[in-house]
Design an enzyme around this catalytic site. Structure first.
Site, mmCIF file in Angstrom:
data_model
loop_
_atom_site.group_PDB
_atom_site.id
_atom_site.type_symbol
_atom_site.label_atom_id
_atom_site.label_comp_id
_atom_site.label_asym_id
_atom_site.label_seq_id
_atom_site.Cartn_x
_atom_site.Cartn_y
_atom_site.Cartn_z
ATOM 1 C CE1 TYR A 94 -4.440 1.137 0.211
ATOM 2 C CE2 TYR A 94 -3.498 2.641 1.878
ATOM 3 C CZ TYR A 94 -4.460 2.174 0.974
ATOM 4 O OH TYR A 94 -5.755 2.974 0.693
ATOM 5 C CE LYS A 137 -7.214 7.573 -0.443
ATOM 6 N NZ LYS A 137 -8.349 8.214 -1.102
HETATM 7 N N1 NAP Z 1 -12.995 0.375 -0.204
HETATM 8 C C1 NAP Z 1 -12.490 0.763 0.769
HETATM 9 O O1 NAP Z 1 -11.940 -0.248 1.537
HETATM 10 C C2 NAP Z 1 -11.863 2.137 1.148
HETATM 11 C C3 NAP Z 1 -11.686 2.255 2.592
HETATM 12 C C4 NAP Z 1 -11.440 3.487 3.205
HETATM 13 C C5 NAP Z 1 -11.419 4.564 2.440
HETATM 14 N N2 NAP Z 1 -11.724 4.363 0.773
HETATM 15 C C6 NAP Z 1 -11.725 5.618 -0.049
HETATM 16 O O2 NAP Z 1 -12.993 5.937 -0.408
HETATM 17 C C7 NAP Z 1 -12.847 6.414 -1.942
HETATM 18 C C8 NAP Z 1 -13.923 5.607 -2.675
HETATM 19 O O3 NAP Z 1 -13.277 4.150 -2.726
HETATM 20 P P1 NAP Z 1 -14.096 3.013 -3.514
HETATM 21 O O4 NAP Z 1 -14.028 1.739 -2.815
HETATM 22 O O5 NAP Z 1 -15.631 3.338 -3.455
HETATM 23 O O6 NAP Z 1 -13.609 3.462 -4.832
HETATM 24 P P2 NAP Z 1 -14.588 2.389 -6.174
HETATM 25 O O7 NAP Z 1 -15.277 1.259 -5.878
HETATM 26 O O8 NAP Z 1 -13.125 1.923 -7.086
HETATM 27 O O9 NAP Z 1 -14.814 3.687 -6.874
HETATM 28 C C9 NAP Z 1 -14.101 4.357 -7.571
HETATM 29 C C10 NAP Z 1 -14.613 5.579 -8.189
HETATM 30 O O10 NAP Z 1 -13.730 6.670 -8.568
HETATM 31 C C11 NAP Z 1 -13.776 6.815 -9.779
HETATM 32 N N3 NAP Z 1 -12.300 7.080 -10.629
HETATM 33 C C12 NAP Z 1 -11.309 6.173 -10.422
HETATM 34 N N4 NAP Z 1 -10.266 6.869 -10.911
HETATM 35 C C13 NAP Z 1 -10.617 8.081 -11.290
HETATM 36 C C14 NAP Z 1 -9.863 9.170 -11.900
HETATM 37 N N5 NAP Z 1 -8.772 9.381 -12.412
HETATM 38 N N6 NAP Z 1 -10.687 10.331 -12.200
HETATM 39 C C15 NAP Z 1 -11.866 10.301 -11.820
HETATM 40 N N7 NAP Z 1 -12.677 9.465 -11.106
HETATM 41 C C16 NAP Z 1 -12.161 8.262 -10.969
HETATM 42 C C17 NAP Z 1 -14.143 5.690 -10.556
HETATM 43 O O11 NAP Z 1 -14.764 5.695 -11.916
HETATM 44 P P3 NAP Z 1 -14.970 4.676 -12.896
HETATM 45 O O12 NAP Z 1 -16.392 3.987 -12.239
HETATM 46 O O13 NAP Z 1 -15.310 5.382 -14.236
HETATM 47 O O14 NAP Z 1 -13.832 3.754 -12.986
HETATM 48 C C18 NAP Z 1 -15.254 5.364 -9.612
HETATM 49 O O15 NAP Z 1 -16.598 6.102 -9.512
HETATM 50 C C19 NAP Z 1 -11.340 6.382 -2.197
HETATM 51 O O16 NAP Z 1 -10.640 7.689 -1.777
HETATM 52 C C20 NAP Z 1 -10.882 5.537 -1.250
HETATM 53 O O17 NAP Z 1 -9.372 5.449 -1.007
HETATM 54 C C21 NAP Z 1 -11.915 3.113 0.455
#
Ligand code: NAP
Length: 251
Positions: A151, A158
């Site tokens: 990571y 982050k």
């Molecule tokens: N999942 C976890 O365990 C977790 C835990 C804590 C915090 N977070 C944080 O929460 C946030 C959302 O995470 P998630 O798990 O929901 O992510 P996700 O399911 O992978 O969804 C990512 C979203 O971001 C968009 N995206 C990715 N790259 C992009 C770019 N370069 N420009 C514009 N849009 C972009 C994607 O668009 P497309 O659909 O077009 O690809 C999608 O809408 C992130 O900041 C992550 O670090 C996640």
């Protein structure tokens, strides 16, 4: 023009979609940004518009490219003429151990996760200033402060997000803009498909969590929304961890 507007980067699926729904429930019109998956974005737009009766504008833009990020804010201004809430949610990144990291992995991850946040916040603040203020919330993860397997580049990006939040909170305060970060434990979204240890991570996250279950997207969405209400007025530059207490455990 009187309805409040929230812009969520990466707002078409996963945690971003849950955040978008929370603001729609509360009457906000939305700008939802995505990078590649147009069909998914259109489905989310249709579902939210029909369920909550708000207007949703979807904008394709890779926020890591500043020209495209600027297009996102230009479109927001042209469509709604105002911005009340900006959620820096979209993230990407290369999951590899330290010794396998190449320069392109570093650049890709920092551009999308950290650089985009600073320059997007500049654009958001200028738009918010037109209506007398607003709220910014960024998403972070436990890897900002802990050493998680594979990571390193995401964790550093982050950590930058959390630091940028503190500077924004101080420097945008005179513009009546509040800025905070919400961090979370592992949530079962598509993002976890890129983790080589996904199964183990989710199993551990549920089994060991003091709260007795895994974190859901809606848990993060509730915290994000609260930080954008008048009740959170005095919370500035903080990182609020929503993980059920998992990160408190020594092992
Ligand atoms: N999942 C976890 O365990 C977790 C835990 C804590 C915090 N977070 C944080 O929460 C946030 C959302 O995470 P998630 O798990 O929901 O992510 P996700 O399911 O992978 O969804 C990512 C979203 O971001 C968009 N995206 C990715 N790259 C992009 C770019 N370069 N420009 C514009 N849009 C972009 C994607 O668009 P497309 O659909 O077009 O690809 C999608 O809408 C992130 O900041 C992550 O670090 C996640």
């Amino acid at each position: 023009m009187n309805k409040k507007v929230a812009l969520v980067t990466g707002g078409t699926r996963g945690i971003g979609k849950a955040i978008a729904e929370k603001f729609a429930q509360n009457g906000y019109d939305l700008v939802l940004n995505y990078a590649r998956k147009s069909t998914n974005a259109e489905e989310t737009k249709r579902a939210i518009e029909s369920r909550y009766g708000v207007t949703v504008k979807i904008v394709k833009a890779n926020i890591g490219e500043l020209e495209q990020m600027n297009h996102l804010f230009d479109t927001t201004e042209e469509t709604f003429g105002r911005l009340d809430v900006f959620i820096n949610n979209a993230a990407s990144g290369v999951q590899r151990p330290v010794m396998d990291i190449q320069e392109k992995h570093w650049d890709w991850t920092q551009d999308i996760n950290a650089k985009a946040y600073l320059f997007a916040a500049q654009r958001a603040a200028k738009l918010m200033n037109k209506t007398g203020g607003g709220h910014i919330v960024a998403l972070s993860s436990l890897g900002a402060v802990r050493a998680l397997p594979n990571y390193v580049v995401v964790g550093v990006s982050k950590a930058a997000v959390e630091a940028i939040t503190r500077y924004l909170a101080v420097e945008l305060a005179p513009m009546k803009i509040t800025v905070n970060t919400v961090s979370g434990g592992a949530v079962d979204t598509d993002a976890l498909k890129h983790f080589p240890n996904r199964e183990e991570l989710l199993e551990q996250a549920a089994k060991r969590n003091p709260a007795g279950r895994i974190v859901e997207p809606e848990d993060l969405a509730e915290a994000v929304y609260f930080l954008c209400t008048p009740q959170a007025f005095m919370i500035r530059g903080q990182t609020i961890t929503v993980d059920g207490g998992l990160s408190l455990l020594a092992e």
